[in-house]
Design an enzyme around this catalytic site. Structure first.
Site, PDB file in Angstrom:
ATOM      1  N   CYS A 162       0.847  -1.205   0.000  1.00  0.00           N
ATOM      2  CA  CYS A 162       0.000   0.000   0.000  1.00  0.00           C
ATOM      3  C   CYS A 162       0.877   1.248   0.000  1.00  0.00           C
ATOM      4  O   CYS A 162       2.006   1.224   0.487  1.00  0.00           O
ATOM      5  CB  CYS A 162      -0.884   0.051   1.246  1.00  0.00           C
ATOM      6  SG  CYS A 162      -2.122  -1.234   1.333  1.00  0.00           S
ATOM      7  N   ASN A 191      -0.677 -11.755 -31.730  1.00  0.00           N
ATOM      8  CA  ASN A 191       0.189 -10.895 -30.924  1.00  0.00           C
ATOM      9  C   ASN A 191      -0.143  -9.442 -31.237  1.00  0.00           C
ATOM     10  O   ASN A 191       0.270  -8.902 -32.258  1.00  0.00           O
ATOM     11  CB  ASN A 191       1.660 -11.185 -31.230  1.00  0.00           C
ATOM     12  CG  ASN A 191       2.595 -10.382 -30.339  1.00  0.00           C
ATOM     13  OD1 ASN A 191       2.150  -9.518 -29.564  1.00  0.00           O
ATOM     14  ND2 ASN A 191       3.883 -10.649 -30.432  1.00  0.00           N
ATOM     15  N   CYS A 216      -5.089   0.317 -17.040  1.00  0.00           N
ATOM     16  CA  CYS A 216      -4.543   0.248 -15.677  1.00  0.00           C
ATOM     17  C   CYS A 216      -3.303   1.133 -15.551  1.00  0.00           C
ATOM     18  O   CYS A 216      -2.559   1.024 -14.582  1.00  0.00           O
ATOM     19  CB  CYS A 216      -4.216  -1.193 -15.294  1.00  0.00           C
ATOM     20  SG  CYS A 216      -3.063  -2.026 -16.409  1.00  0.00           S
ATOM     21  N   PHE A 227      -7.192  -7.946 -26.322  1.00  0.00           N
ATOM     22  CA  PHE A 227      -6.611  -8.394 -25.055  1.00  0.00           C
ATOM     23  C   PHE A 227      -7.730  -9.016 -24.204  1.00  0.00           C
ATOM     24  O   PHE A 227      -7.909  -8.672 -23.037  1.00  0.00           O
ATOM     25  CB  PHE A 227      -5.940  -7.245 -24.307  1.00  0.00           C
ATOM     26  CG  PHE A 227      -4.920  -6.485 -25.113  1.00  0.00           C
ATOM     27  CD1 PHE A 227      -3.602  -6.911 -25.189  1.00  0.00           C
ATOM     28  CD2 PHE A 227      -5.276  -5.339 -25.812  1.00  0.00           C
ATOM     29  CE1 PHE A 227      -2.661  -6.213 -25.937  1.00  0.00           C
ATOM     30  CE2 PHE A 227      -4.343  -4.630 -26.564  1.00  0.00           C
ATOM     31  CZ  PHE A 227      -3.031  -5.067 -26.632  1.00  0.00           C
ATOM     32  N   CYS A 235      -3.202  -8.688   6.881  1.00  0.00           N
ATOM     33  CA  CYS A 235      -3.221  -7.683   5.815  1.00  0.00           C
ATOM     34  C   CYS A 235      -4.636  -7.154   5.688  1.00  0.00           C
ATOM     35  O   CYS A 235      -5.588  -7.925   5.515  1.00  0.00           O
ATOM     36  CB  CYS A 235      -2.751  -8.279   4.490  1.00  0.00           C
ATOM     37  SG  CYS A 235      -2.877  -7.128   3.092  1.00  0.00           S
TER      38      CYS A 235
END
Length: 452
Positions: free
Chosen positions: A79, A347, A395, A298, A157
């Site tokens: 974190c 690919n 992301c 993807f 955690c």
């Protein structure tokens, strides 16, 4: 390194959640400092363009500061934002996405979407724990320390499901016993599904019979029917070890009536609840009309492909790994949408205009790349193969921004963008952007299509 304590006002946060200031014209990134705060700090690393520092005193406290809930926060690399209130974390990620889009991509969304909020604690449905032994053969199990490869030994955690967190000490005890017998685990990881939680342990070599028996005995005394141990030997494929069960490792997308089996090592989102919200938002953004031909680039196991097919689209999922393509096909059959889906191994990092032409034209496209982004794909899109709408799930805000700039140059408008708080308490940002083909570009497409 300097032991002198400097004092400065913090002006901003960087992408890692560190406070930013300038001293003598040189930028300093300060761990543990927040915007609007006045802090005392000590330089820990000097570089040519900037310095890195740690806050040692806070003289003026930000309203956005909160007390970290985890006792390992100062050392553990799992974190980085626990000292920031949850609402401020989301606002920080939203600002970071907007700043990256403007600075790198030279683009600005027409509309900023409301963030998708998820649980801020106990939300992780998978995690990998590092393992190390010290000179006295004492085993550490946990996450790597910040900026180092040292393992921070943890017994709990706050991001893990409580039933998993509560078993960390027991798991460490098992791995310690096996290490003393000569088999040191490379790593251990857990995966929580809707039916079962899997503990997957990796070893460099095959275990001896007594070591296998030790795992069975440990399981019977420490774990329950809701668990299963898998083993990964010599870097091979993980296999179920103990006990035998009919339960399957899978996650569900209830809105679409989908069950998605997966295996240890597969990519799945770490936050199942937020993933459900994300998939729902993406499908709505695509505004699917029955029979539309939509690409899912993807595609992985079909996290988006299957909900799109259930919503009426004819979906072509494209993924680099042959084994994932096979598994996506299996998942489509399992969920009764194999007639609406096709999966291709390709690919996408070698994508060219010729590749795009070979796919023929898609009405719409979903792009969900890894952190490196989809530059080779977006630069290869060209008339007459430009989809009318592209939804891009990212992301990594910096590669999203880079690719957004390319798409706008190709005739798209960045209509919407927003973040999804998939990774609370960390600086990782999940975002989504919608690109609509501008009318003039569409007219060009229609003219060329008419000539054909």
């Amino acid at each position: 390194m300097e032991t002198e304590v400097n004092v400065a006002e913090i002006s901003a946060l960087d992408y890692e959640g560190r406070g930013v200031t300038k001293v003598g014209g040189k930028t300093v990134f300060i761990k543990g400092a927040l915007p609007s705060e006045r802090v005392g700090f000590r330089i820990v690393r000097q570089k040519k363009q900037f310095d890195e520092a740690e806050a040692v005193a806070i003289f003026k406290v930000s309203d956005e500061r909160t007390v970290p809930q985890c006792r390992y926060f100062e050392r553990c690399g799992g974190c980085s934002l626990q000292h920031i209130s949850p609402a401020a974390q989301v606002a920080f990620k939203q600002r970071m996405m907007e700043e990256q889009l403007e600075r790198i991509g030279k683009v600005k969304p027409k509309q900023i979407l409301l963030p998708i909020y998820g649980h801020v604690w106990h939300y992780r449905d998978r995690a990998r724990f590092s393992v190390s032994l010290d000179k006295l053969c004492r085993l550490k199990l946990g996450f790597q320390a910040k900026k180092t490869n040292d393992v921070v030994d943890i017994s709990s955690c706050m991001l893990l499901p409580k039933p998993v967190s509560d078993k960390l000490s027991a798991i460490r005890g098992l791995l310690q016993d096996l290490a003393e017998e000569g088999s040191v685990a490379r790593f251990a990881e857990f995966y929580r599904g809707s039916e079962i939680t899997v503990l997957n342990i990796a070893f460099k070599s095959k275990l001896r019979q007594n070591e296998e028996n030790r795992i069975r005995q440990w399981f019977d005394s420490e774990l329950s029917d809701g668990w299963q141990v898998w083993l990964q030997i010599e870097g091979g494929v993980s296999q179920p070890f103990y006990p035998k069960t009919d339960k399957t490792l899978k996650y569900t997308l209830p809105e679409f009536g989908i069950e998605m089996p997966f295996r240890p090592g597969d990519f799945t989102q770490i936050n199942t609840d937020t993933n459900r919200l994300m998939v729902s938002r993406v499908v709505k953004m695509l505004d699917i009309r029955r029979g539309e031909r939509i690409a899912d680039l993807f595609c992985g196991l079909g996290n988006f492909s299957l909900p799109m097919a259930k919503s009426g689209a004819d979906v072509v999922g494209i993924e680099g790994a042959e084994n994932l393509v096979r598994r996506a096909r299996q998942n489509a059959r399992l969920n009764g949408c194999d007639r609406q889906t096709d999966f291709i191994a390709a690919n996408l990092f070698d994508c060219t205009e010729k590749t795009v032409a070979s796919w023929e034209r898609f009405d719409k496209m979903l792009i969900d790349p890894p952190r490196s982004g989809a530059y080779e794909v977006v630069k290869s899109l060209h008339t007459p193969y430009l989809p009318q709408k592209i939804v891009y799930v990212s992301c990594n805000p910096s590669t999203l921004a880079r690719d957004a700039g390319v798409l706008v140059e190709k005739g798209y408008m960045l209509s919407q963008a927003g973040i999804m708080n998939m990774f609370a308490q960390t600086s990782h940002t999940e975002s989504v952007a919608v690109f609509d083909l501008l009318p003039q570009t569409g007219k060009n497409f229609l003219k060329i299509k008419g000539k054909d």
